[in-house]
Write a protein that holds these residues in place. Structure first.
Motif, mmCIF file in Angstrom:
data_model
loop_
_atom_site.group_PDB
_atom_site.id
_atom_site.type_symbol
_atom_site.label_atom_id
_atom_site.label_comp_id
_atom_site.label_asym_id
_atom_site.label_seq_id
_atom_site.Cartn_x
_atom_site.Cartn_y
_atom_site.Cartn_z
ATOM 1 N N VAL A 52 -2.256 -2.584 7.768
ATOM 2 C CA VAL A 52 -2.857 -1.308 8.134
ATOM 3 C C VAL A 52 -3.314 -1.418 9.582
ATOM 4 N N CYS A 69 10.223 1.601 1.463
ATOM 5 C CA CYS A 69 9.005 1.807 2.235
ATOM 6 C C CYS A 69 7.864 2.007 1.254
ATOM 7 N N MET A 71 3.766 2.960 1.154
ATOM 8 C CA MET A 71 2.647 3.477 1.947
ATOM 9 C C MET A 71 1.590 4.056 1.038
ATOM 10 N N LEU A 78 0.062 2.585 -3.509
ATOM 11 C CA LEU A 78 1.203 2.745 -2.621
ATOM 12 C C LEU A 78 2.317 3.532 -3.286
ATOM 13 N N VAL A 91 3.863 6.641 9.968
ATOM 14 C CA VAL A 91 2.690 5.986 9.382
ATOM 15 C C VAL A 91 1.442 6.416 10.162
ATOM 16 N N THR A 95 -3.264 4.003 7.370
ATOM 17 C CA THR A 95 -2.423 3.994 6.164
ATOM 18 C C THR A 95 -1.842 2.599 5.944
ATOM 19 N N TRP A 96 -2.020 2.061 4.754
ATOM 20 C CA TRP A 96 -1.395 0.792 4.395
ATOM 21 C C TRP A 96 0.107 1.021 4.297
ATOM 22 N N HIS A 97 0.892 0.058 4.802
ATOM 23 C CA HIS A 97 2.343 0.252 4.800
ATOM 24 C C HIS A 97 3.080 -1.084 4.824
#
Length: 149
Positions: A52, A69, A71, A78, A91, A95-97
């Motif tokens: 993130v 992907c 997110m 996610l 992103v 945002t966690w990705h």
């Protein structure tokens, strides 16, 4: 194709060819005052790594390969989207990705960070090299870039 980060000077190059030819985990292609372009190659079964960036927006485009992907607002919440050549991923900051290579060939992509996120001209052959630089504090944006306060 050889790319040299001449930022923050004007620059133009064939990003699709450079992305497809890149064999490093991450190579910084251009560093501007407000954004940065990196090329990435993710080996089959590997990933960018769940992360993130609290104050950095990111745009990624897949130029070869296939993956998934992931997110969401937290490490445990996610969504999953299959991605392949031609897909883009946006992103938002905070945002966690992650992008995981689910294919049997390298996943070739480029990423645009705003603001600049890495040291100018950095080349990380592997994800482990990138992690070492982050831990050592040597992968910092140049002082002439504009960073959040």
């Amino acid at each position: 194709m050889s790319i040299t980060d001449n930022g923050p000077k004007p620059n133009a190059f064939d990003i699709e060819t450079a992305t497809r030819q890149n064999t490093t985990y991450r190579s910084v292609a251009w560093t501007g005052k407000y954004l940065q372009v990196t090329l990435m190659s993710i080996a089959p079964g590997s990933s960018i790594g769940l992360e993130v960036h609290p104050e950095t927006d990111q745009f990624l485009r897949i130029d070869a390969g296939s993956g998934v992907c992931r997110m969401g607002p937290s490490e445990t919440e996610l969504t999953h989207t299959d991605v392949t050549d031609g897909w883009s991923i946006q992103v938002p900051a905070g945002t966690w990705h992650d992008v995981v290579n689910t294919g049997d060939e390298p996943l070739q992509l480029y990423a645009i960070y705003a603001p600049t996120h890495h040291a100018k001209g950095t080349v990380h052959e592997t994800a482990e090299d990138a992690e070492k630089d982050e831990e050592a504090g040597t992968d910092e944006p140049p002082e002439w870039t504009v960073q959040p306060s």
